[in-house]
Enzyme design. Sequence first.
Site, PDB file in Angstrom:
ATOM      1  N   CYS A 181      -3.945   6.011   0.506  1.00 35.69           N
ATOM      2  CA  CYS A 181      -3.557   4.751  -0.133  1.00 35.69           C
ATOM      3  C   CYS A 181      -3.449   4.910  -1.649  1.00 35.69           C
ATOM      4  CB  CYS A 181      -4.572   3.669   0.199  1.00 35.69           C
ATOM      5  SG  CYS A 181      -4.859   3.460   1.968  1.00 35.69           S
ATOM      6  N   LYS A 207     -12.342  -7.324   6.074  1.00 37.06           N
ATOM      7  CA  LYS A 207     -11.732  -6.472   7.084  1.00 37.06           C
ATOM      8  C   LYS A 207     -12.628  -5.296   7.394  1.00 37.06           C
ATOM      9  CE  LYS A 207      -7.827  -3.481   7.378  1.00 37.06           C
ATOM     10  NZ  LYS A 207      -6.813  -2.812   6.652  1.00 37.06           N
ATOM     11  N   LYS A 213     -12.850  -4.396   2.107  1.00 39.56           N
ATOM     12  CA  LYS A 213     -12.298  -3.609   3.206  1.00 39.56           C
ATOM     13  C   LYS A 213     -13.151  -2.361   3.382  1.00 39.56           C
ATOM     14  CE  LYS A 213      -8.136  -1.025   4.395  1.00 39.56           C
ATOM     15  NZ  LYS A 213      -6.692  -0.957   4.215  1.00 39.56           N
ATOM     16  N   ARG A 247      -3.003   2.981  12.463  1.00 39.20           N
ATOM     17  CA  ARG A 247      -2.508   4.166  11.749  1.00 39.20           C
ATOM     18  C   ARG A 247      -1.405   4.861  12.530  1.00 39.20           C
ATOM     19  NH1 ARG A 247      -8.202   6.236   9.041  1.00 39.20           N
ATOM     20  NH2 ARG A 247      -8.472   4.379   7.753  1.00 39.20           N
ATOM     21  N   SER A 295      -6.723  -3.649  14.176  1.00 34.82           N
ATOM     22  CA  SER A 295      -6.127  -3.107  15.394  1.00 34.82           C
ATOM     23  C   SER A 295      -7.175  -2.684  16.424  1.00 34.82           C
ATOM     24  CB  SER A 295      -5.217  -1.935  15.041  1.00 34.82           C
ATOM     25  OG  SER A 295      -5.923  -0.945  14.307  1.00 34.82           O
ATOM     26  N   CYS A 332       0.077   4.056   1.745  1.00 32.44           N
ATOM     27  CA  CYS A 332      -0.280   5.011   2.799  1.00 32.44           C
ATOM     28  C   CYS A 332       0.846   5.320   3.794  1.00 32.44           C
ATOM     29  CB  CYS A 332      -1.548   4.578   3.528  1.00 32.44           C
ATOM     30  SG  CYS A 332      -1.437   2.974   4.325  1.00 32.44           S
ATOM     31  N   ARG A 334     -10.862   7.988   4.083  1.00 29.20           N
ATOM     32  CA  ARG A 334     -10.654   7.006   3.016  1.00 29.20           C
ATOM     33  C   ARG A 334     -11.964   6.563   2.354  1.00 29.20           C
ATOM     34  NH1 ARG A 334      -5.382   6.573   4.245  1.00 29.20           N
ATOM     35  NH2 ARG A 334      -4.555   5.343   6.003  1.00 29.20           N
ATOM     36  N   CYS A 373       0.861  -1.188   0.000  1.00 29.96           N
ATOM     37  CA  CYS A 373       0.000   0.000   0.000  1.00 29.96           C
ATOM     38  C   CYS A 373       0.892   1.232   0.000  1.00 29.96           C
ATOM     39  CB  CYS A 373      -0.912   0.004   1.233  1.00 29.96           C
ATOM     40  SG  CYS A 373      -2.246   1.222   1.087  1.00 29.96           S
TER      41      CYS A 373
END
Length: 318
Positions: free
Chosen positions: A120, A240, A187, A197, A266, A112, A209, A110
């Site tokens: 991204c 996700k 996602k 992040r 996360s 990002c 995003r 990615c």
Amino acid sequence: MKHLMRNRANPHIRELLAQSGLSVSKLIQPIFVVEGLSGKEEIPGLIGNHRLGISEALSQIEKDLNNGVRHFMLFCVPANKGITPDPGAGMVARIKQHFGKDIHLWVDTCLCSSSPHGHCCLFHDKEGEIDLGATLNALSSYAKSYAEAGADGVAPSDMIDGRVAAIRAQLDKSGFRNIPIMSYSTKFASAFYGPFRAAADSSPGFGDRRQYQIDVRNRSDALNASVRCANEGADLLMLKPGMTSIDLLKPISQKTNIPIGVYQVSGEYASLALLAREGLTDFNRALLETWHVFQRAGAQYIVTYGARKGRDLGIALT
Ligand code: PBG
């Protein structure tokens, strides 16, 4: 009356009838390697995970191997922002030179962590329209550089249209026909990515995003995104966040017939850790419960920040 409790009466019969084949070999451990960092840094909320300098990363992986972990998802965090053809390829090479075939290394692919604005993708002009051509070129170049450095697979996580096809074409023409693509195929634009992040230094500098990640309200979009990745040649699909996408596992699997896993992101992992910190749950039990739920729902694999705890939690190695 049906006597369903007879089959739950004692640990022996419960184990006999348990339907889960959960093992550490189904878990993928994310790992954050920060270029130029010496030592390691805490990641708020992600208990047991750190931002690692390369030598710390090598010793962490060594420990994880001793705990039966074989699968890793590497996040390369470059020292400087800016799109170069191969950010992070050096770390991939170091890790693979050290561990060879003992580990199976996926590399999150990615822009990002390296793009100046934390998105991204690349834009035609600041805050403007997505520059699809430039984005796909950069992603393909990253993927090729990871393959050259010895990655076992690449995992595009950007949700930009066409990236699986572009990466597949680049890998094939560069002699990497055998390198699989694990697509973060469905996602969502989620509020559960916060701790990540901070770890990957990838918060968007402006906006959010939603231009490219899926709106949580849209089931058809969620299905289409994975079907599209399957058609473009993804070898593995991924949902996700995990828990909040669980309804989509079976339908996507039935539509595509391609192995599909989940990423326990996360914020999901940290929420269990924080509940436990307040004394409101037992972290290990809660974590294990979520993994069993993923399996029950049909996940072939689970990306989880707790993979390295799997053996201590009592699950089999294979
Ligand atoms: C990068 C990427 C993200 C995650 C994995 N790859 C963050 C994002 O999309 O904003 C999230 C993982 C997590 O929260 O654990 N594109």
